[in-house]
Design a protein around this motif. Structure first.
Motif, PDB file in Angstrom:
ATOM      1  N   ILE A  61     -15.412  13.019 -19.276  1.00 12.08           N
ATOM      2  CA  ILE A  61     -14.574  13.626 -18.240  1.00 12.08           C
ATOM      3  C   ILE A  61     -13.464  12.629 -17.928  1.00 12.08           C
ATOM      4  CG2 ILE A  61     -14.476  14.653 -15.943  1.00 12.08           C
ATOM      5  CD1 ILE A  61     -17.550  14.922 -16.082  1.00 12.08           C
ATOM      6  N   LYS A  62     -12.227  13.032 -18.101  1.00 14.24           N
ATOM      7  CA  LYS A  62     -11.096  12.124 -17.915  1.00 14.24           C
ATOM      8  C   LYS A  62     -10.217  12.595 -16.766  1.00 14.24           C
ATOM      9  CE  LYS A  62      -7.652   9.619 -20.670  1.00 14.24           C
ATOM     10  NZ  LYS A  62      -8.394   8.347 -20.722  1.00 14.24           N
ATOM     11  N   PHE A  63      -9.919  11.681 -15.847  1.00 11.94           N
ATOM     12  CA  PHE A  63      -9.007  11.951 -14.734  1.00 11.94           C
ATOM     13  C   PHE A  63      -7.733  11.140 -14.957  1.00 11.94           C
ATOM     14  CE2 PHE A  63     -13.311  12.485 -13.095  1.00 11.94           C
ATOM     15  CZ  PHE A  63     -13.236  13.691 -12.412  1.00 11.94           C
ATOM     16  N   ILE A  64      -6.607  11.835 -14.987  1.00  9.30           N
ATOM     17  CA  ILE A  64      -5.315  11.168 -15.126  1.00  9.30           C
ATOM     18  C   ILE A  64      -4.501  11.482 -13.876  1.00  9.30           C
ATOM     19  CG2 ILE A  64      -3.212  10.920 -16.489  1.00  9.30           C
ATOM     20  CD1 ILE A  64      -4.768  11.954 -18.915  1.00  9.30           C
ATOM     21  N   GLY A  65      -4.296  10.478 -13.026  1.00 10.33           N
ATOM     22  CA  GLY A  65      -3.556  10.687 -11.787  1.00 10.33           C
ATOM     23  C   GLY A  65      -4.374  10.289 -10.580  1.00 10.33           C
ATOM     24  N   ASP A 105      -9.048  11.591  -5.296  1.00  6.57           N
ATOM     25  CA  ASP A 105      -9.664  11.259  -4.016  1.00  6.57           C
ATOM     26  C   ASP A 105     -11.000  10.549  -4.218  1.00  6.57           C
ATOM     27  OD1 ASP A 105      -9.195  12.132  -0.967  1.00  6.57           O
ATOM     28  OD2 ASP A 105     -11.355  12.135  -1.375  1.00  6.57           O
ATOM     29  N   PHE A 106     -11.271   9.590  -3.344  1.00  2.00           N
ATOM     30  CA  PHE A 106     -12.508   8.811  -3.462  1.00  2.00           C
ATOM     31  C   PHE A 106     -13.742   9.694  -3.407  1.00  2.00           C
ATOM     32  CE2 PHE A 106     -12.687   9.463   1.040  1.00  2.00           C
ATOM     33  CZ  PHE A 106     -14.005   9.283   1.401  1.00  2.00           C
ATOM     34  N   SER A 107     -13.650  10.841  -2.711  1.00  3.51           N
ATOM     35  CA  SER A 107     -14.807  11.720  -2.556  1.00  3.51           C
ATOM     36  C   SER A 107     -15.276  12.284  -3.898  1.00  3.51           C
ATOM     37  CB  SER A 107     -14.478  12.860  -1.592  1.00  3.51           C
ATOM     38  OG  SER A 107     -13.424  13.664  -2.103  1.00  3.51           O
ATOM     39  N   VAL A 108     -14.342  12.425  -4.868  1.00  9.49           N
ATOM     40  CA  VAL A 108     -14.711  12.933  -6.187  1.00  9.49           C
ATOM     41  C   VAL A 108     -15.656  11.953  -6.869  1.00  9.49           C
ATOM     42  CG1 VAL A 108     -13.857  13.602  -8.473  1.00  9.49           C
ATOM     43  CG2 VAL A 108     -12.546  14.196  -6.409  1.00  9.49           C
ATOM     44  N   PHE A 109     -15.268  10.670  -6.905  1.00  7.94           N
ATOM     45  CA  PHE A 109     -16.095   9.664  -7.568  1.00  7.94           C
ATOM     46  C   PHE A 109     -17.365   9.377  -6.770  1.00  7.94           C
ATOM     47  CE2 PHE A 109     -11.751   8.486  -9.081  1.00  7.94           C
ATOM     48  CZ  PHE A 109     -11.923   8.995 -10.357  1.00  7.94           C
ATOM     49  N   GLU A 110     -17.268   9.492  -5.458  1.00  7.46           N
ATOM     50  CA  GLU A 110     -18.446   9.311  -4.603  1.00  7.46           C
ATOM     51  C   GLU A 110     -19.520  10.334  -4.976  1.00  7.46           C
ATOM     52  OE1 GLU A 110     -18.242  10.290  -0.260  1.00  7.46           O
ATOM     53  OE2 GLU A 110     -18.405   8.117  -0.037  1.00  7.46           O
ATOM     54  N   TYR A 111     -19.081  11.583  -5.191  1.00 11.96           N
ATOM     55  CA  TYR A 111     -20.040  12.633  -5.545  1.00 11.96           C
ATOM     56  C   TYR A 111     -20.563  12.452  -6.970  1.00 11.96           C
ATOM     57  CZ  TYR A 111     -22.330  17.110  -5.904  1.00 11.96           C
ATOM     58  OH  TYR A 111     -23.285  18.080  -6.078  1.00 11.96           O
ATOM     59  N   LEU A 112     -19.681  12.089  -7.896  1.00 11.04           N
ATOM     60  CA  LEU A 112     -20.116  11.867  -9.282  1.00 11.04           C
ATOM     61  C   LEU A 112     -21.135  10.733  -9.371  1.00 11.04           C
ATOM     62  CD1 LEU A 112     -16.660  12.313 -11.046  1.00 11.04           C
ATOM     63  CD2 LEU A 112     -18.653  13.805 -11.298  1.00 11.04           C
ATOM     64  N   LYS A 113     -20.954   9.711  -8.545  1.00  8.70           N
ATOM     65  CA  LYS A 113     -21.935   8.622  -8.496  1.00  8.70           C
ATOM     66  C   LYS A 113     -23.262   9.128  -7.932  1.00  8.70           C
ATOM     67  CE  LYS A 113     -18.566   4.886  -7.879  1.00  8.70           C
ATOM     68  NZ  LYS A 113     -17.931   3.971  -6.899  1.00  8.70           N
ATOM     69  N   ASP A 152       0.839  -1.205   0.000  1.00 13.18           N
ATOM     70  CA  ASP A 152       0.000   0.000   0.000  1.00 13.18           C
ATOM     71  C   ASP A 152       0.873   1.254   0.000  1.00 13.18           C
ATOM     72  OD1 ASP A 152      -2.237  -1.532   0.061  1.00 13.18           O
ATOM     73  OD2 ASP A 152      -2.659  -1.251   2.196  1.00 13.18           O
ATOM     74  N   LYS A 153       0.516   2.197  -0.866  1.00 11.01           N
ATOM     75  CA  LYS A 153       1.262   3.443  -0.946  1.00 11.01           C
ATOM     76  C   LYS A 153       0.552   4.536  -0.146  1.00 11.01           C
ATOM     77  CE  LYS A 153       3.541   2.632  -5.371  1.00 11.01           C
ATOM     78  NZ  LYS A 153       3.786   3.149  -6.737  1.00 11.01           N
ATOM     79  N   ILE A 154       1.344   5.458   0.364  1.00 10.16           N
ATOM     80  CA  ILE A 154       0.808   6.616   1.077  1.00 10.16           C
ATOM     81  C   ILE A 154       0.730   7.769   0.084  1.00 10.16           C
ATOM     82  CG2 ILE A 154       1.096   8.184   3.015  1.00 10.16           C
ATOM     83  CD1 ILE A 154       0.762   5.331   3.905  1.00 10.16           C
ATOM     84  N   ASN A 155      -0.446   8.357  -0.067  1.00  7.27           N
ATOM     85  CA  ASN A 155      -0.605   9.493  -0.976  1.00  7.27           C
ATOM     86  C   ASN A 155      -0.310  10.806  -0.262  1.00  7.27           C
ATOM     87  OD1 ASN A 155      -1.501   8.020  -3.311  1.00  7.27           O
ATOM     88  ND2 ASN A 155      -3.470   7.751  -2.307  1.00  7.27           N
ATOM     89  N   ALA A 156       0.254  11.732  -0.998  1.00  2.59           N
ATOM     90  CA  ALA A 156       0.550  13.051  -0.441  1.00  2.59           C
ATOM     91  C   ALA A 156      -0.718  13.893  -0.376  1.00  2.59           C
ATOM     92  CB  ALA A 156       1.607  13.747  -1.298  1.00  2.59           C
ATOM     93  N   GLY A 157      -0.660  14.948   0.449  1.00  8.77           N
ATOM     94  CA  GLY A 157      -1.732  15.934   0.465  1.00  8.77           C
ATOM     95  C   GLY A 157      -3.059  15.438   0.986  1.00  8.77           C
ATOM     96  N   ILE A 213      -5.486  16.559 -15.141  1.00 10.24           N
ATOM     97  CA  ILE A 213      -4.222  15.848 -15.029  1.00 10.24           C
ATOM     98  C   ILE A 213      -3.606  16.126 -13.663  1.00 10.24           C
ATOM     99  CG2 ILE A 213      -1.872  15.685 -15.936  1.00 10.24           C
ATOM    100  CD1 ILE A 213      -3.067  16.399 -18.701  1.00 10.24           C
ATOM    101  N   GLY A 214      -3.138  15.066 -13.002  1.00 12.58           N
ATOM    102  CA  GLY A 214      -2.485  15.218 -11.703  1.00 12.58           C
ATOM    103  C   GLY A 214      -3.395  14.833 -10.559  1.00 12.58           C
ATOM    104  N   SER A 215      -2.871  14.936  -9.342  1.00  7.98           N
ATOM    105  CA  SER A 215      -3.642  14.535  -8.163  1.00  7.98           C
ATOM    106  C   SER A 215      -4.804  15.496  -7.934  1.00  7.98           C
ATOM    107  CB  SER A 215      -2.745  14.487  -6.928  1.00  7.98           C
ATOM    108  OG  SER A 215      -2.211  15.757  -6.649  1.00  7.98           O
ATOM    109  N   LEU A 216      -5.885  14.934  -7.434  1.00  7.00           N
ATOM    110  CA  LEU A 216      -7.094  15.721  -7.154  1.00  7.00           C
ATOM    111  C   LEU A 216      -7.589  15.324  -5.775  1.00  7.00           C
ATOM    112  CD1 LEU A 216      -9.259  17.710  -8.056  1.00  7.00           C
ATOM    113  CD2 LEU A 216     -10.421  15.844  -9.241  1.00  7.00           C
ATOM    114  N   ASN A 217      -7.333  16.182  -4.785  1.00  6.51           N
ATOM    115  CA  ASN A 217      -7.746  15.843  -3.427  1.00  6.51           C
ATOM    116  C   ASN A 217      -9.107  16.464  -3.103  1.00  6.51           C
ATOM    117  OD1 ASN A 217      -7.268  18.548  -2.830  1.00  6.51           O
ATOM    118  ND2 ASN A 217      -5.312  18.163  -1.812  1.00  6.51           N
TER     119      ASN A 217
END
Length: 353
Positions: A205-209, A212-220, A5-10, A173-177
């Motif tokens: 809508i394309k996410f590269i990187g 955060d789970f909250s983004v997809f949670e809201y889109l759902k 498991d990796k630790i994500n920044a931010g 593109i990039g991380s999205l917290n």
């Protein structure tokens, strides 16, 4: 966590809400690992480098952070050998957007600020990436400060044969917290889909990187996942290819107190891709200034829903007629070649100093 498991920044979480044990870990990190988890490099590095530099003379020390432990190593060498020192802050220290999430005690907060002040006051030159952050550092005690932004390499954009997507493709593109999740943008896109069936068919809508789970949670939640594509990782050249093929490039800024000075590194590769940039953030911030001065897109402030909806409709109409483009101007000052030239001028000044 498991070893794999990796630790994500931010404070970015891709799969779940933080557990209580993770909250404890954040408290430990903030209060015992000061300034960061690389703190145990500081003393041995100062000891080793002091001996090395007594035998191997150099003109300048450059420390680059975060991690800010690198600045404390340079501070220790400066105090011992008095070599000219440039401290380069790619991000703030105590003004960084997640500082308030570190669960600091008053002692830890004072320690962070004391160490930060030592670096800012004892370095011969401070460099940071935005004018607003430079002003923040000046308020904290920095005297000799220069702004050198991030940038792009012209050689990375030899994609003359790439065609723009047939879809109305919005790419991030990039991380999205969590702090950068623009719920009102997703709401507006959903509304336009309901009003215009053709828009719904064309939208991607394309996410590269890391996202955060909250983004997809809201889109759902609002039933917008039907048009979403996700790539966790792509090689850099493929990321740039995707940017050139995109209809619109999304620049989503943190809705946090230090947002005026935030200039994400990706903005410069967005400029070089020469596709329209849609920025969600303050219209008086440093990112907004770059976008406006380069003629490369539009900036919509947080929660300006009607302005955003009108802009998306305008972009979509231009897309349908094949006329959606930008004529980015004056962007070569952000080429890494030019930025390196600026840094070399500072080096020359420090050597004379």
């Amino acid at each position: 966590k498991k070893k794999e498991d990796k630790i994500n920044a931010g404070f970015l979480s891709e799969s779940k809400k933080p557990k209580f044990t993770e909250k404890i870990s954040v408290w430990v990190r903030g209060n015992f690992f000061i300034p960061d988890a690389r703190k145990y490099w500081i003393k041995p590095s100062i000891k080793y480098l002091t001996k090395y530099l007594q035998k191997n003379k150099v003109d300048i020390i450059v420390s680059n952070g975060p991690p800010h432990s690198a600045h404390l190593i340079a501070l220790g060498i400066k105090q011992k050998l008095n070599i000219p020192w440039l401290a380069d802050f790619r991000d703030p220290w105590t003004n960084i957007d997640f500082y308030d999430k570190l669960k600091l005690t008053s002692w830890a907060n004072r320690t962070h600020k004391r160490l930060e002040n030592e670096v800012l006051c004892k370095a011969d030159k401070i460099v940071t990436v935005s004018r607003n952050w430079a002003k923040d550092f000046e308020k904290l005690g920095a005297k000799n400060i220069e702004v050198i932004t991030n940038g792009f390499d012209n050689e990375d954009f030899n994609f003359s044969d790439e065609k723009i997507s047939e879809y109305f493709l919005l790419t991030h593109i990039g991380s999205l917290n969590k702090d950068r999740n623009p719920k009102f943008l997703w709401k507006v896109l959903k509304e336009i889909c309901e009003e215009n069936p053709q828009f719904k068919n064309d939208l991607k809508i394309k996410f590269i990187g890391k996202t955060d789970f909250s983004v997809f949670e809201y889109l759902k939640k609002i039933n917008l996942m039907f048009c979403v594509e996700k790539d966790n990782y792509l090689p850099h050249h493929k990321v740039l290819q995707q940017s050139v093929k995109s209809t619109i490039l999304l620049l989503l800024l943190n809705n946090t107190p230090n947002v005026l000075g935030i200039i994400p590194g990706k903005i410069f590769e967005y400029l070089a891709a020469k596709r329209p940039i849609l920025c969600i953030g303050p219209t008086n911030g440093d990112s907004a200034k770059i976008i406006k001065e380069s003629n490369s897109g539009v900036v919509i402030d947080f929660n300006q829903k009607s302005e955003l909806k009108n802009q998306l409709k305008l972009y979509y109409n231009l897309y349908q007629t094949g006329k959606l483009s930008v004529q980015s101007t004056n962007i070569q000052k952000f080429s890494r070649k030019e930025l390196t030239r600026k840094m070399s001028v500072i080096f020359d000044e420090l050597v004379k100093f």
